[in-house]
Write a protein that holds these residues in place. Structure first.
Motif, PDB file in Angstrom:
ATOM      1  N   LEU A  30       0.817  -1.222   0.000  1.00  0.00           N
ATOM      2  CA  LEU A  30       0.000   0.000   0.000  1.00  0.00           C
ATOM      3  C   LEU A  30       0.850   1.272   0.000  1.00  0.00           C
ATOM      4  O   LEU A  30       0.316   2.381  -0.125  1.00  0.00           O
ATOM      5  N   ASP A  31       2.151   1.135   0.152  1.00  0.00           N
ATOM      6  CA  ASP A  31       3.026   2.321   0.243  1.00  0.00           C
ATOM      7  C   ASP A  31       2.888   3.251  -0.967  1.00  0.00           C
ATOM      8  O   ASP A  31       2.768   4.470  -0.789  1.00  0.00           O
ATOM      9  N   PRO A  32       2.920   2.740  -2.213  1.00  0.00           N
ATOM     10  CA  PRO A  32       2.818   3.674  -3.346  1.00  0.00           C
ATOM     11  C   PRO A  32       1.489   4.444  -3.364  1.00  0.00           C
ATOM     12  O   PRO A  32       1.486   5.655  -3.610  1.00  0.00           O
ATOM     13  N   ALA A  33       0.395   3.761  -3.099  1.00  0.00           N
ATOM     14  CA  ALA A  33      -0.899   4.449  -3.087  1.00  0.00           C
ATOM     15  C   ALA A  33      -0.951   5.487  -1.971  1.00  0.00           C
ATOM     16  O   ALA A  33      -1.467   6.599  -2.162  1.00  0.00           O
ATOM     17  N   ALA A  34      -0.415   5.122  -0.799  1.00  0.00           N
ATOM     18  CA  ALA A  34      -0.401   6.067   0.327  1.00  0.00           C
ATOM     19  C   ALA A  34       0.424   7.302  -0.021  1.00  0.00           C
ATOM     20  O   ALA A  34       0.013   8.438   0.235  1.00  0.00           O
ATOM     21  N   ALA A  35       1.584   7.094  -0.634  1.00  0.00           N
ATOM     22  CA  ALA A  35       2.438   8.224  -1.027  1.00  0.00           C
ATOM     23  C   ALA A  35       1.752   9.059  -2.103  1.00  0.00           C
ATOM     24  O   ALA A  35       1.770  10.294  -2.056  1.00  0.00           O
ATOM     25  N   ALA A  36       1.129   8.398  -3.063  1.00  0.00           N
ATOM     26  CA  ALA A  36       0.529   9.117  -4.197  1.00  0.00           C
ATOM     27  C   ALA A  36      -0.575  10.055  -3.742  1.00  0.00           C
ATOM     28  O   ALA A  36      -0.640  11.215  -4.165  1.00  0.00           O
ATOM     29  N   VAL A  37      -1.455   9.567  -2.878  1.00  0.00           N
ATOM     30  CA  VAL A  37      -2.584  10.408  -2.465  1.00  0.00           C
ATOM     31  C   VAL A  37      -2.088  11.572  -1.605  1.00  0.00           C
ATOM     32  O   VAL A  37      -2.614  12.691  -1.679  1.00  0.00           O
ATOM     33  N   GLU A  38      -1.042  11.347  -0.826  1.00  0.00           N
ATOM     34  CA  GLU A  38      -0.498  12.440  -0.020  1.00  0.00           C
ATOM     35  C   GLU A  38       0.228  13.463  -0.907  1.00  0.00           C
ATOM     36  O   GLU A  38       0.204  14.666  -0.616  1.00  0.00           O
ATOM     37  N   LEU A  39       0.870  13.001  -1.974  1.00  0.00           N
ATOM     38  CA  LEU A  39       1.526  13.930  -2.909  1.00  0.00           C
ATOM     39  C   LEU A  39       0.489  14.839  -3.580  1.00  0.00           C
ATOM     40  O   LEU A  39       0.735  16.041  -3.777  1.00  0.00           O
ATOM     41  N   ILE A  40      -0.663  14.273  -3.933  1.00  0.00           N
ATOM     42  CA  ILE A  40      -1.734  15.111  -4.500  1.00  0.00           C
ATOM     43  C   ILE A  40      -2.205  16.133  -3.461  1.00  0.00           C
ATOM     44  O   ILE A  40      -2.368  17.326  -3.760  1.00  0.00           O
ATOM     45  N   HIS A  41      -2.406  15.656  -2.230  1.00  0.00           N
ATOM     46  CA  HIS A  41      -2.832  16.575  -1.167  1.00  0.00           C
ATOM     47  C   HIS A  41      -1.790  17.686  -0.962  1.00  0.00           C
ATOM     48  O   HIS A  41      -2.127  18.869  -0.881  1.00  0.00           O
ATOM     49  N   ALA A  42      -0.533  17.306  -0.910  1.00  0.00           N
ATOM     50  CA  ALA A  42       0.538  18.282  -0.675  1.00  0.00           C
ATOM     51  C   ALA A  42       0.599  19.308  -1.809  1.00  0.00           C
ATOM     52  O   ALA A  42       0.753  20.516  -1.561  1.00  0.00           O
ATOM     53  N   TYR A  43       0.461  18.841  -3.057  1.00  0.00           N
ATOM     54  CA  TYR A  43       0.481  19.796  -4.175  1.00  0.00           C
ATOM     55  C   TYR A  43      -0.671  20.780  -4.045  1.00  0.00           C
ATOM     56  O   TYR A  43      -0.509  21.990  -4.292  1.00  0.00           O
ATOM     57  N   SER A  44      -1.854  20.276  -3.650  1.00  0.00           N
ATOM     58  CA  SER A  44      -3.022  21.164  -3.581  1.00  0.00           C
ATOM     59  C   SER A  44      -2.828  22.237  -2.505  1.00  0.00           C
ATOM     60  O   SER A  44      -3.259  23.376  -2.686  1.00  0.00           O
ATOM     61  N   LEU A  45      -2.160  21.877  -1.416  1.00  0.00           N
ATOM     62  CA  LEU A  45      -1.912  22.879  -0.366  1.00  0.00           C
ATOM     63  C   LEU A  45      -0.961  23.958  -0.869  1.00  0.00           C
ATOM     64  O   LEU A  45      -1.165  25.148  -0.610  1.00  0.00           O
ATOM     65  N   VAL A  46       0.073  23.553  -1.597  1.00  0.00           N
ATOM     66  CA  VAL A  46       1.046  24.531  -2.128  1.00  0.00           C
ATOM     67  C   VAL A  46       0.335  25.531  -3.031  1.00  0.00           C
ATOM     68  O   VAL A  46       0.549  26.747  -2.925  1.00  0.00           O
ATOM     69  N   HIS A  47      -0.524  25.035  -3.909  1.00  0.00           N
ATOM     70  CA  HIS A  47      -1.212  25.936  -4.838  1.00  0.00           C
ATOM     71  C   HIS A  47      -2.320  26.731  -4.140  1.00  0.00           C
ATOM     72  O   HIS A  47      -2.507  27.916  -4.421  1.00  0.00           O
ATOM     73  N   ASP A  48      -3.047  26.088  -3.201  1.00  0.00           N
ATOM     74  CA  ASP A  48      -4.110  26.821  -2.491  1.00  0.00           C
ATOM     75  C   ASP A  48      -3.541  27.985  -1.682  1.00  0.00           C
ATOM     76  O   ASP A  48      -4.230  28.987  -1.471  1.00  0.00           O
ATOM     77  N   ASP A  49      -2.317  27.833  -1.207  1.00  0.00           N
ATOM     78  CA  ASP A  49      -1.708  28.880  -0.376  1.00  0.00           C
ATOM     79  C   ASP A  49      -1.193  30.071  -1.189  1.00  0.00           C
ATOM     80  O   ASP A  49      -0.838  31.095  -0.603  1.00  0.00           O
ATOM     81  N   LEU A  50      -1.147  29.948  -2.524  1.00  0.00           N
ATOM     82  CA  LEU A  50      -0.587  31.018  -3.365  1.00  0.00           C
ATOM     83  C   LEU A  50      -1.339  32.336  -3.164  1.00  0.00           C
ATOM     84  O   LEU A  50      -2.534  32.336  -2.860  1.00  0.00           O
ATOM     85  N   PRO A  51      -0.639  33.449  -3.368  1.00  0.00           N
ATOM     86  CA  PRO A  51      -1.295  34.760  -3.237  1.00  0.00           C
ATOM     87  C   PRO A  51      -2.552  34.895  -4.097  1.00  0.00           C
ATOM     88  O   PRO A  51      -3.523  35.525  -3.677  1.00  0.00           O
TER      89      PRO A  51
END
Lengths: 295, 295
Positions: free
Chosen positions: B68-89
Motif C-alpha cells: 500500500l506504500d505507493p498508493a499512500a504516497a501518491a494520495v499524499e503527494l496530490i494533497h501536498a500539491y493542492s496545499l502549495v497551490h491553495d496557499d498562493l497569493p
C-alpha cells in the motif's frame, strides 16, 4: 505542415481536438469558470505537434488511429497545462498565446493555476481509459508522468527560471534545459505511440533518437522564430527572449550556427528513421516541419 | 490519534513519509531549488490522514502494508500539491502552513507553482509503479486522476474561490463544495485501499458511505477549529475564514448545530463500518479522529 499527406495531418489534428473536447465534455457539471478556462486553454488552436507525433508513431507501427486518441489528447493536455502555468506573472509573464489572451489575462490568476492543475489531472484520467491492454496503459501513464515531472518538463522550466537573467548557461547546459523543458514531452509523445504499438527494443531506441533530435530542433527553431518574427505572425510576444535576456541558441552560438545545427539534426532524424522506410513518412515530415516551421 | 492502536498509526505515518522520501530521492538530479521546495512541501509533517486511510482500508481487507506504500504516497503527494497551490497569493494567500512558511514564502511564487505541478506528476509516477496487477493499477490511477481534477478537488477549490466574499452559498452548496474540495480526495484514499484489496461491490458501497461522512466531518471540524483555535495550536493562520468572509458551517448553521452534525456523521460512519467488525477498528478510529481532532 510539409507532410507528404497534409490531409492526414489535418485529420489527426481534428481527431485530437475532438478527443480533448470529449474529455472536457465529461466535466460539464464542473464550476463554469474553471471549465471555460480549460476550454480556452485547449481548444483555441495550437500546432498539436505532440498529438501528431503520437498518431504518426502509432500508425507507423500498426495501431489504428482511434486507439491513439486518448494518448494524443493526454499529451496535448499536459502541454496545454504547462503553457497556462508558464504564462503566469510569476513565471514567464506573457499576455498573448496563440494570438489570444493567456488564461490568467482572460480569466484571473487563481483560475489559471487551477486550470493548469485540472488539465494535468484530466490528462491522466483520459489516458487511464485508453484502449490498450492494462500493462501497456500503465507503461504509458508512467511515461507521461515521468516526462511531465521534476525530472522532465517541470524540471526544465525550473532550470529556465533559474537561468533567466543569470547569463551563466553554456551551450551544453542550454541543451540539457531544453531536453527537459520541451524535449521530454515530445519524446513522451513518440513513446506513447510506440508503447501503444508494442514496438521492439531496437525500434524504441531509434524512435528515441529521432524524438531527441526533433525536440532539440523544435527548440532551436523556436529561438530563431523569436528573433526573426513579429508577434502577429508568431501568435505570441516576439522578441521576448532577447528582452528577458534569456539564454537561447542564437544568443549563445549565433543565428548561422543555429541554422547549421538544425541541418545536422535533420540528418540525425533521417538516419534514425531510415530503416523504417515508407511507414515513417509522416514522422519524417513532422521532423522536417520542426526545422522549417514559420509559426 | 484516538486509535485503538496508536503505534500502528505512527508506523503507517512513517511508512508514508518513507515512501514519499524515496519518491523524491529518485529526482536527486533535478533542479535543486525545485527539489528543495518539493521536500519542504511534503516532509515537514502533516496529519497524513489520506495515507492512513489507504493503510487502514487496505489492511482491513487483507493487503500487506508494503503493497500500500505507493498508493499512500501518491494520495499524499496530490494533497501536498493542492496545499502549495491553495496557499498562493492568487488563491487563499496564506503565509503559514503546518507551522512553517508556505512554499511561495520560503521559496518564491514561480517555484511554488512548479513545485505543485511536479508533485502532482510524481503522484501518478509513484502509483504507476505500485505492486498491484496492471488492471487494478489502472483503476487506481483513474480514481486518483478523477478525484484530483475539475470534477473533484480542483473543481471544489474553484467553487470555493468563486464563493469567497460572495455570500451566496446555502448549506447544500457548501456541502457540495466540500464534497469536491476535501471529500473527493479522502474518498479516493479509501478507494485506493479498496481497489488494492479488490473488495466486492457491496463493501465498496459501504466504504464510500464511510468516506463521504468522514470527508464532511473532517471539513466541519476544520471550520470549527478555525473559530476555536489560535494559530500556534493550529499550525496555520486561525480566524482566517471569518476574516475572508468565507462560507463555513459555523457561519451558516452556528457552532452548536455544526457540533450536532458531527455527531450524526459519527453515527453514519459507525453504521457503514458495522458489518466489518474488528477488521475496521483502525478505520473507525480515523473516523472518530476526524470528529474530535484539535489540530
Amino acid at each position: 505542415m510539409a507532410a507528404a499527406d497534409p490531409g492526414r495531418v489535418d485529420a489527426w489534428r481534428q481527431r485530437a481536438d475532438h478527443a480533448i473536447g470529449s474529455a472536457l465534455d465529461t466535466l460539464a457539471d464542473s464550476e463554469p469558470r474553471l471549465l471555460a478556462s480549460m476550454r480556452h486553454a485547449t481548444l483555441l488552436g495550437g500546432k498539436r505537434m505532440r498529438p501528431l507525433l503520437v498518431y504518426a508513431t502509432g500508425t507507423a507501427f500498426g495501431v489504428a488511429e482511434d486507439a491513439l486518441d486518448p494518448a494524443a489528447a493526454a499529451v496535448e493536455l499536459i502541454h496545454a497545462y504547462s503553457l497556462v502555468h508558464d504564462d503566469l506573472p510569476s513565471m514567464d509573464d506573457d499576455a498573448l498565446r496563440r494570438g489570444q489572451p493567456t488564461v490568467h489575462v482572460a480569466f484571473d490568476e487563481g483560475t489559471a493555476v487551477l486550470c493548469g492543475d485540472a488539465l494535468q489531472s484530466l490528462a491522466f484520467a483520459v489516458l487511464a481509459d485508453a484502449p490498450q491492454p492494462p500493462a501497456a496503459r500503465v507503461a504509458m501513464l508512467r511515461e507521461l508522468a515521468v516526462a511531465a515531472g521534476a525530472g522532465g518538463m517541470c524540471g526544465g522550466q525550473a532550470r529556465d527560471l533559474a537561468a533567466t537573467g543569470a547569463g551563466i548557461l553554456d551551450i551544453a547546459a542550454l541543451e540539457r534545459l531544453h531536453a527537459m523543458k520541451t524535449g521530454a514531452l515530445l519524446r513522451a509523445a513518440v513513446r506513447l505511440g510506440a508503447l501503444a504499438a508494442d514496438v521492439d527494443a531496437g525500434t524504441a531506441v531509434r524512435l528515441d533518437a529521432f524524438a531527441d533530435a526533433l525536440g532539440l530542433a523544435f527548440q532551436i527553431r523556436d529561438d530563431l522564430l523569436d528573433v526573426e518574427s513579429d508577434s502577429g505572425t508568431l501568435g505570441k510576444t516576439a522578441g521576448k527572449d532577447v528582452a528577458q535576456d534569456k539564454a537561447t541558441f542564437p544568443a549563445l552560438i549565433g543565428v548561422d550556427a543555429s541554422r547549421q545545427r538544425l541541418q545536422s539534426l535533420a540528418a540525425t532524424m533521417d538516419e534514425a528513421l531510415a530503416p523504417f522506410g515508407e511507414r515513417a513518412t509522416a514522422l519524417a515530415a513532422l521532423g522536417r516541419h520542426a526545422i522549417t516551421r514559420t509559426y
